[in-house]
Design an enzyme around this catalytic site. Structure first.
Site, PDB file in Angstrom:
ATOM      1  N   ASP A 199     -36.490  -5.583  16.306  1.00  0.00           N
ATOM      2  CA  ASP A 199     -37.587  -6.502  15.995  1.00  0.00           C
ATOM      3  C   ASP A 199     -37.118  -7.573  15.004  1.00  0.00           C
ATOM      4  O   ASP A 199     -36.433  -7.261  14.028  1.00  0.00           O
ATOM      5  CB  ASP A 199     -38.721  -5.678  15.375  1.00  0.00           C
ATOM      6  N   GLU A 207     -20.083   4.985  18.463  1.00  0.00           N
ATOM      7  CA  GLU A 207     -19.635   6.344  18.138  1.00  0.00           C
ATOM      8  C   GLU A 207     -20.289   7.377  19.054  1.00  0.00           C
ATOM      9  O   GLU A 207     -19.825   8.492  19.168  1.00  0.00           O
ATOM     10  CB  GLU A 207     -20.044   6.704  16.703  1.00  0.00           C
TER      11      GLU A 207
HETATM   12  C1  NOJ Z   1     -42.214  -9.156  16.847  1.00  0.00           C
HETATM   13  C2  NOJ Z   1     -43.097  -8.155  17.502  1.00  0.00           C
HETATM   14  O1  NOJ Z   1     -42.863  -8.156  18.878  1.00  0.00           O
HETATM   15  C3  NOJ Z   1     -44.503  -8.529  17.135  1.00  0.00           C
HETATM   16  O2  NOJ Z   1     -45.452  -7.807  17.872  1.00  0.00           O
HETATM   17  C4  NOJ Z   1     -44.668  -8.330  15.655  1.00  0.00           C
HETATM   18  O3  NOJ Z   1     -45.957  -8.767  15.257  1.00  0.00           O
HETATM   19  C5  NOJ Z   1     -43.626  -9.092  14.856  1.00  0.00           C
HETATM   20  N1  NOJ Z   1     -42.314  -8.999  15.423  1.00  0.00           N
HETATM   21  C6  NOJ Z   1     -43.547  -8.569  13.453  1.00  0.00           C
HETATM   22  O4  NOJ Z   1     -42.970  -7.297  13.448  1.00  0.00           O
END
Ligand code: NOJ
Length: 570
Positions: free
Chosen positions: A231, A280
């Protein structure tokens, strides 16, 4: 006039790549994998509380195997107060009770593997929840606590520190800083949050943060997961000194611009370390970057041979239904990934953008659309767009429900919405709930098999029309979108020219039409796409393998219907 689909004078620069074999001789499964995104809240609810859960997902794994995908990416199911639907993690090694527990996660991973499906989990390293133990202790211990170094705490500007430390804005709207209270209740330092105030950003300059995430990676790798979707992969490192940006309309959703908090070169060192950990483990565990960068060329940096394996191609996701624009983004994407020997990773929908059936139902207007548009047109184009995507060289992601042709729900009442960006931007940009509505499985009454009880709850209401879009209704109907996906994935597995690769050969076409060939020693393949509103008559390049709509070939000639795609065996 009949158009001939002859090869253009610009053939593919490089022949299709042979999948790289790694030390264990494995074939690089991720180079052509079709990966299905499960949004756990909205996939399947086993206990009838209206919220999807891990046992629900587990019970539906055979559906995913039969659909023909290679792997499943699960959006976060970790312990979380759900300020951002689980992208605010309070404990990275625990399952939130609303989704189940670690035993459920273990059983899910095992079952998936038995069915031949790989499991990719979401990792949220840019920020934690404000309820994370580190952040809570940092608040309690007050200024000077070493734990504050793990986040970005700063004194405010102004005579009494009443102004934020810099001018950064949150992606969800409002300032990217919130003032904390000192242990004695007086106003204290500010902390940085690129997203909601409940999501404080980690300070990746602090070695404890890097250590912790290496350990979290190992925790899930030891649990048997096959990879991580990372993310905000482009956000971990901030420019030194956290400099002001200086005016202007600073953040337009997910920052598609060079910013002092996005796409800083320092992030790549982190992924090099992670790659060593992934390597790994046996079985080619992978990392896929959610990195919103200004260009595909910048995205390629995340998938250099010693970094991550895949990075979502958001430039492709954002491209309008237009042959010329699509051809250009496909060329740029393939050209950008070739030098780093990474697969292009195509995607049309996910839990953050308006579903493509609704995007293409509307005039081009970005990835956040408010209006339902022309549903029939949107679905016709969405089906064609999917065949185009699945014909391209590389890997592809499918977002749950797109195989049912689901549109966004554009008329959710404000009181049921949960997306923090809706509230932070005073309702101006709160579209993400519309693509997160629980999917219909069966039956004529809500929640359409999403939960176990007819008439039972679902955390977001499903439209009545979804009864006719359920998995049960579509199964066995050769004209359904579900059967189109099943057939496409089956053909993709079988046809030697489909899947991994680095190039396509474009064929001459009239305006509004795309046609490309892919070759292999055992046979060639052509995909033709008409993005125009008028049918186009062409020579048939071979025999029809699959089409997004009805087609007839007579004496070597055919008509490409408006907004359609056809796969041909050559
Ligand atoms: C991207 C994620 O896909 C989204 O849903 C989220 O709100 C933001 N990152 C923050 O984590």
């Amino acid at each position: 006039m009949t158009q001939n689909l002859a090869a253009t004078s610009r053939p593919a620069a490089v022949p299709a790549a042979v999948p790289a074999a790694n030390a264990s001789g494995s074939r690089g499964w991720w180079r052509d994998a079709v990966i299905y995104q499960v949004y756990p809240r909205s996939f399947a609810d086993s206990n009838g509380d209206g919220m999807g859960d891990l046992p629900g997902i587990r019970s539906r794994l055979p559906y995913l195997r039969d659909l023909g995908v290679d792997a499943v990416w699960l959006s976060p199911f970790y312990a979380s107060p759900q300020a951002d639907a689980g992208y605010d993690v309070a404990d990275y090694r625990a399952v939130d009770p609303m989704f189940g527990n670690l035993l459920d996660a273990d059983a899910l991973i095992r079952d998936a593997h038995e069915l031949g499906l790989r499991i990719i989990v979401d990792l949220v390293p840019n920020h934690s929840s404000d309820q994370h133990e580190w952040f809570q202790r940092a608040l309690r211990e007050g200024p000077g606590s070493a734990l504050r170094e793990r986040y970005h705490f700063r004194p405010g500007k102004g005579a009494n520190g009443e102004l934020p430390p810099n001018d950064w804005e949150s992606i969800f709207g409002g300032p990217a800083w919130t003032r904390s209270a000192n242990p004695d209740g007086t106003p204290g330092d500010w902390y940085l949050h690129l997203f909601a105030p409940e999501q404080p950003d980690f300070n990746w300059e602090n070695p404890a943060v890097a250590d912790e995430f290496r350990s979290i990676l190992r925790f899930w790798l030891d649990m048997g997961v096959d990879g991580f979707r990372i993310d905000v992969a482009h956000g971990l490192v901030k420019a030194e000194g956290l400099p002001d940006i200086g005016g202007g309309d600073q953040l337009k959703l997910l920052g598609n611009d060079v910013m002092p908090f996005f796409d800083q070169d320092g992030v790549h060192e982190i992924y090099r370390t992670w790659r060593r950990i992934l390597d790994e483990y046996p079985g080619e565990r992978i990392g896929v970057a959610e990195a919103w960068t200004p260009t595909v060329q910048r995205t390629a940096n995340y998938v250099r041979p010693d970094e991550l394996h895949q990075a979502f191609n958001f430039q492709y996701l954002g491209t309008a239904w237009d042959a010329a624009a699509l051809r250009e983004v496909i060329d740029v994407s393939l050209d950008s990934m070739r030098p780093v020997d990474a697969p292009t990773t195509w995607v049309l929908s996910n839990h953050d953008v308006t579903r493509h059936a609704t995007r293409f139902a509307n005039p081009p207007g970005g990835t956040q659309i408010r209006t339902p548009g022309d549903r029939e047109l949107g679905l016709r184009r969405a089906r064609a767009a999917t065949l185009l995507m699945l014909a391209l060289p590389g890997s592809a992601y499918v977002y749950q429900g797109e195989e049912l042709g689901l549109p966004d729900v554009t008329d959710l009442p404000d009181e049921v919405r949960q997306d923090p960006s809706f509230f932070r931007q005073a309702g101006q940009d709160g579209f993400r709930d519309g693509c997160r509505v629980p999917i219909p499985w069966s039956g004529t009454e809500a929640p359409y098999g999403f939960g176990p009880t007819v008439g039972g709850p679902s955390w977001l209401p499903q439209p009545a029309e979804w009864a006719s879009l359920s998995v049960d209704v579509q199964t066995g109907d050769p004209t359904s979108t579900l059967e189109l996906y099943r057939s496409a994935l089956a053909v993709r597995r079988e046809h030697p020219a489909l899947g991994a690769g680095t190039a396509v050969t474009w064929l001459d076409t009239p305006e509004g039409v795309l046609a490309f060939r892919r070759d292999s020693a055992e046979g060639s393949f052509v995909c033709t796409v008409n993005t125009g509103a008028e049918p186009v008559r062409t020579t048939a390049p071979g025999s029809v393998l699959l089409a997004s709509t009805e087609v007839v070939v007579v004496a070597g000639e055919t008509v490409l219907p408006a907004d359609s795609a056809i796969w041909w065996a050559v």
